[in-house]
Enzyme design. Structure first.
Site, PDB file in Angstrom:
ATOM      1  N   ALA A  25       0.768  -1.553  -0.570  1.00 29.82           N
ATOM      2  CA  ALA A  25       0.026   0.149  -0.346  1.00 29.82           C
ATOM      3  C   ALA A  25       1.193   1.084   0.470  1.00 29.82           C
ATOM      4  O   ALA A  25       0.065   2.281  -0.481  1.00 29.82           O
ATOM      5  CB  ALA A  25      -1.074   0.042   1.346  1.00 29.82           C
ATOM      6  N   ILE A  29       1.573   2.542  -7.087  1.00 29.74           N
ATOM      7  CA  ILE A  29       0.423   2.066  -7.415  1.00 29.74           C
ATOM      8  C   ILE A  29      -0.432   1.479  -5.822  1.00 29.74           C
ATOM      9  O   ILE A  29      -1.623   2.211  -6.295  1.00 29.74           O
ATOM     10  CB  ILE A  29       0.366   0.082  -7.918  1.00 29.74           C
ATOM     11  N   ILE A 135      -1.744  -7.856  -8.766  1.00 32.14           N
ATOM     12  CA  ILE A 135      -1.566  -6.606  -9.685  1.00 32.14           C
ATOM     13  C   ILE A 135      -0.230  -6.989 -10.342  1.00 32.14           C
ATOM     14  O   ILE A 135       0.167  -6.370 -10.823  1.00 32.14           O
ATOM     15  CB  ILE A 135      -1.882  -6.212  -9.220  1.00 32.14           C
ATOM     16  N   ASP A 168      -5.114  -3.058 -19.658  1.00 29.39           N
ATOM     17  CA  ASP A 168      -4.967  -3.276 -20.724  1.00 29.39           C
ATOM     18  C   ASP A 168      -6.807  -3.626 -21.769  1.00 29.39           C
ATOM     19  O   ASP A 168      -7.097  -3.134 -22.946  1.00 29.39           O
ATOM     20  CB  ASP A 168      -4.933  -5.176 -21.674  1.00 29.39           C
ATOM     21  N   HIS A 195      -1.428 -10.675 -19.553  1.00 24.97           N
ATOM     22  CA  HIS A 195      -0.903  -8.874 -19.715  1.00 24.97           C
ATOM     23  C   HIS A 195       0.942  -8.732 -19.811  1.00 24.97           C
ATOM     24  O   HIS A 195       1.503  -8.211 -18.267  1.00 24.97           O
ATOM     25  CB  HIS A 195      -1.211  -8.481 -17.874  1.00 24.97           C
TER      26      HIS A 195
END
Length: 335
Positions: A25, A29, A135, A168, A195
């Site tokens: 966190a 991101i 992620i 994407d 990805h």
């Protein structure tokens, strides 16, 4: 087949309370992702964890007047990671190092693989029933890492492990609208495969713009596949796509929570254990799925695709097989 518009159909019961944990966190991101999850009205508990910075991020966003309790955790406190995860319904994992100029997603593997492995073990031990949204790049390899760790811990649920490929999808909508001169909010593009690079296959033939000129189409697909390079170059060594990735992660997390909450007709492309090419030794593949109370409610096929898209998928499969094996081998050879 995939030009669906999600209906706003809610279950008759009142919305449940959800705890969301963000692992990583304090990062590029993680911070905006945490902010966006604080703004989600279904999230009533938000737990933020990182090696450093998470308590500060938590204190900062806790001042925003939404109906959620926010707490930051660090490894410096006893059972910090355990407490962040315990009782979590959704775990988001953006932890890891960002991509730098000249780096591919595979270049990140040796660093991020260990980070994801250790966090996956903690999730397995403390939040085994949570929906886990990966992620951390390279997603094509980190999602298989999480699966292998969960299998070792006997808690693997294929319906609740997701690789987040939503960026994407967002890029496809934006870039297509620029080419077509349309409103990007009205463009919906299903993106399949994986990805990274050539594993990203936007199904443009299923949009309203199937008749794009070949050179325009090819340039658009290349930009969608390698759009991340634009951001890495523009940031000039200061990071990769963090803000757009946070928005993508928040959108997908919101969809997962809506599914858990019983809202109907929630569709998203995502990188999951998928039967579509398992006979060819490819366990994971991104296609559109319906999300529900148990996670993945239904995995959809590709639908009607063009001959050109078939060629792109063939190339994507070759790369994906290697990416997936790389993640699996990282765990199995470490036993």
């Amino acid at each position: 087949m995939f030009s669906r518009v999600a209906k706003r159909s809610f279950s008759s019961s009142a919305a449940q309370n959800y705890k969301v944990t963000v692992l990583g966190a304090g990062g590029g991101i993680g911070q905006p992702l945490s902010l966006l999850m604080k703004l989600n009205h279904r999230v009533t508990k938000l737990a933020l964890y990182d090696l450093k910075g998470a308590p500060g991020v938590a204190a900062d966003i806790s001042h925003i007047p939404t109906n959620s309790e926010v707490k930051g955790y660090s490894p410096n406190e006893q059972d910090g990671l355990k407490n962040a995860l315990t009782g979590s319904d959704v775990v988001l994992i953006p932890a890891g190092v960002p991509r730098k100029p000249g780096m591919t997603r595979d270049d990140l593997f040796n660093i991020n693989a260990s980070i994801v492995r250790d966090l996956a073990a903690a999730v397995a031990e403390n939040a085994p029933n949570a929906a886990v949204l990966v992620i951390s790049n390279p997603v094509n390899s980190t999602v298989p890492i999480v699966r292998e760790v969960f299998k070792q811990k006997n808690v693997y649920n294929k319906k609740k492990l997701f690789g987040v490929t939503t960026l994407d999808v967002l890029r496809s909508s934006r870039f297509l609208s620029e080419v077509a001169g349309t409103d990007p909010t009205t463009e919906r593009v299903t993106v399949v495969g994986g990805h990274s690079g050539i594993t990203i296959v936007p199904l443009l033939s299923q949009t309203k713009h199937k008749d794009l000129k070949e050179d325009v189409r090819d340039a658009l697909i290349n930009r969608i596949q390698f759009g991340g390079d634009e951001v890495v170059k523009a940031k000039d060594g200061a990071g990769s796509a963090t803000l757009s990735m946070a928005q993508a992660g928040a959108r997908f997390a919101s969809s997962v929570i809506k599914g858990l909450d019983g809202e109907r007709d929630i569709f998203e492309p995502t990188f999951v254990e998928n039967p579509i090419y398992q006979s060819e030794g490819i366990d994971f593949f991104a296609t559109e799925v319906t999300l529900g109370p148990e996670g993945v409610a239904k995995i959809h096929g590709l639908g009607e695709i063009s001959a050109h898209e078939e060629e792109l998928i063939a190339k994507a499969k070759e790369a994906l097989k290697k990416n997936i094996a790389k993640g699996e081998t990282f765990i199995t050879e470490a036993k």
